[in-house]
Design a protein around this motif. Structure first.
Motif, mmCIF file in Angstrom:
data_model
loop_
_atom_site.group_PDB
_atom_site.id
_atom_site.type_symbol
_atom_site.label_atom_id
_atom_site.label_comp_id
_atom_site.label_asym_id
_atom_site.label_seq_id
_atom_site.Cartn_x
_atom_site.Cartn_y
_atom_site.Cartn_z
ATOM 1 N N GLN A 1 -9.170 -5.244 -2.933
ATOM 2 C CA GLN A 1 -10.415 -4.688 -2.366
ATOM 3 C C GLN A 1 -10.254 -4.784 -0.932
ATOM 4 N N SER A 2 -10.044 -3.653 -0.292
ATOM 5 C CA SER A 2 -9.842 -3.516 1.184
ATOM 6 C C SER A 2 -11.093 -4.023 2.171
ATOM 7 N N ARG B 1 -7.180 3.276 3.365
ATOM 8 C CA ARG B 1 -7.884 1.882 3.320
ATOM 9 C C ARG B 1 -7.260 0.949 4.026
ATOM 10 N N TRP C 1 4.700 3.794 -7.929
ATOM 11 C CA TRP C 1 3.468 3.627 -8.434
ATOM 12 C C TRP C 1 3.360 4.216 -9.741
ATOM 13 N N LYS D 1 1.047 -1.121 -10.852
ATOM 14 C CA LYS D 1 -0.414 -0.755 -11.263
ATOM 15 C C LYS D 1 -0.896 -1.679 -12.224
ATOM 16 N N TYR E 1 0.945 -1.293 0.026
ATOM 17 C CA TYR E 1 0.077 -0.164 -0.033
ATOM 18 C C TYR E 1 0.915 1.307 -0.113
ATOM 19 N N PHE E 2 0.204 2.338 -0.187
ATOM 20 C CA PHE E 2 0.914 3.654 -0.269
ATOM 21 C C PHE E 2 1.243 4.034 1.240
ATOM 22 N N GLN F 1 -5.302 -0.887 -8.639
ATOM 23 C CA GLN F 1 -5.108 -0.094 -7.359
ATOM 24 C C GLN F 1 -4.804 -0.967 -6.226
ATOM 25 N N LEU F 2 -4.515 -0.162 -5.086
ATOM 26 C CA LEU F 2 -3.929 -0.759 -4.087
ATOM 27 C C LEU F 2 -4.948 -0.549 -2.937
ATOM 28 N N PRO F 3 -5.221 -1.128 -1.726
ATOM 29 C CA PRO F 3 -4.182 -2.090 -1.130
ATOM 30 C C PRO F 3 -4.253 -3.460 -2.039
HETATM 31 O O1 GSN Z 1 -11.317 -0.696 -1.205
HETATM 32 C C1 GSN Z 1 -10.538 -1.055 -2.150
HETATM 33 O O2 GSN Z 1 -9.603 -1.349 -2.046
HETATM 34 C C2 GSN Z 1 -10.929 -0.229 -3.628
HETATM 35 N N1 GSN Z 1 -12.392 -0.461 -3.550
HETATM 36 C C3 GSN Z 1 -10.315 0.976 -3.900
HETATM 37 C C4 GSN Z 1 -8.942 1.180 -3.748
HETATM 38 C C5 GSN Z 1 -8.291 2.608 -3.956
HETATM 39 O O3 GSN Z 1 -9.102 3.622 -4.290
HETATM 40 N N2 GSN Z 1 -7.056 2.530 -4.318
HETATM 41 C C6 GSN Z 1 -6.539 3.972 -4.226
HETATM 42 C C7 GSN Z 1 -5.734 4.381 -3.263
HETATM 43 S S1 GSN Z 1 -6.606 4.052 -1.508
HETATM 44 N N3 GSN Z 1 -7.601 5.544 -1.785
HETATM 45 O O4 GSN Z 1 -8.657 5.891 -1.533
HETATM 46 C C8 GSN Z 1 -5.475 3.678 -5.379
HETATM 47 O O5 GSN Z 1 -4.893 2.576 -5.639
HETATM 48 N N4 GSN Z 1 -5.316 4.845 -6.060
HETATM 49 C C9 GSN Z 1 -4.176 4.804 -7.514
HETATM 50 C C10 GSN Z 1 -4.639 4.524 -8.475
HETATM 51 O O6 GSN Z 1 -3.712 4.517 -9.624
HETATM 52 O O7 GSN Z 1 -5.942 4.407 -8.806
#
Ligand code: GSN
Length: 210
Positions: free
Chosen positions: A65-66, A14, A39, A45, A8-9, A52-54
């Motif tokens: 998916q958190s 999340r 990233w 990615k 994760y970042f 997306q992460l995490p």
């Molecule tokens: O719950 C979850 O893991 C997904 N439904 C959402 C994950 C998400 O939004 N990841 C963001 C960072 S956490 N933010 O709120 C992410 O990976 N952003 C970087 C990108 O290139 O989209």
């Protein structure tokens, strides 16, 4: 080596609910910290299921998916109610946490300066359902559902803690939620985690707003 890795970042974001769950359950985990530069290279990615992460791994199991990760840990550690009715009520609670978390994220990342005043004004309406949920379980003296802590409690606790940073008095009108935050935060392992640099040194959000 701990069996779990959170990729994760460097933010609470999340992942703080799952970190609180793991810490409170006496588990350890490895943090695979992804900086913005890493990233931006794009290959991580591209390798992530939804881009997306995490990302969470337990040995050879990889999850995205958190909320799915929270639910997995909930099942694994008996934190998903005692039967299917309790599990369903926990889903009702956790989906409500997710709805408010999305509103919070929109405020933080898209509309902070212009939107904060209105958001804080409307916050009681958003928080009331969680006070109601608590009131429906043993007068609010225990957890969201039943007699045991659940994955949804950790998620709600994180949501309430970050809202208390955004709006310090936001729980004042909610006695059950206020007592709930104090009670859960004082569980010994959770208290130690919340006081540790692993928690206190990590920004809540990626843009420095909170
Ligand atoms: O719950 C979850 O893991 C997904 N439904 C959402 C994950 C998400 O939004 N990841 C963001 C960072 S956490 N933010 O709120 C992410 O990976 N952003 C970087 C990108 O290139 O989209």
């Amino acid at each position: 080596m701990p069996p779990y890795t959170i990729t994760y970042f460097p933010v609470r974001g999340r992942c703080e609910g799952m970190r609180m769950l793991l810490a409170d359950q006496g588990q350890t985990w490895k943090e695979d910290v992804v900086t913005r530069d890493m990233w931006m290279k794009g290959d991580l990615k591209a390798s992530c299921l939804y881009g997306q992460l995490p990302k969470f791994t337990d040995g050879d199991l990889t999850l995205y998916q958190s909320n799915a990760i929270l639910r997995y840990l909930g099942r694994k550690y008996g934190l998903y109610g005692k039967d299917s009715k309790e599990a369903a009520l926990l889903d009702v609670a956790n989906d409500g946490v997710e709805d408010l978390r999305l509103k919070y994220a929109r405020l933080i990342y898209q509309n902070y300066e212009e939107g904060k005043e209105q958001y804080v004004k409307e916050l009681p309406v958003q928080l009331k359902p969680f006070e109601t949920l608590l009131s429906q379980n043993q007068g609010g003296k225990t957890f969201l559902v039943g007699d045991q802590i659940s994955f949804a409690d950790y998620n709600l606790l994180d949501l309430l803690l970050i809202h208390q940073i955004l709006a310090p008095s936001c729980l004042d009108a909610f006695p059950l939620l206020s007592a709930y935050v104090a009670r859960l935060s004082s569980r010994p392992k959770l208290k130690a985690f919340l006081a540790s640099p692993q928690h206190t040194d990590l920004p809540i959000n990626g843009n420095g707003k909170q």
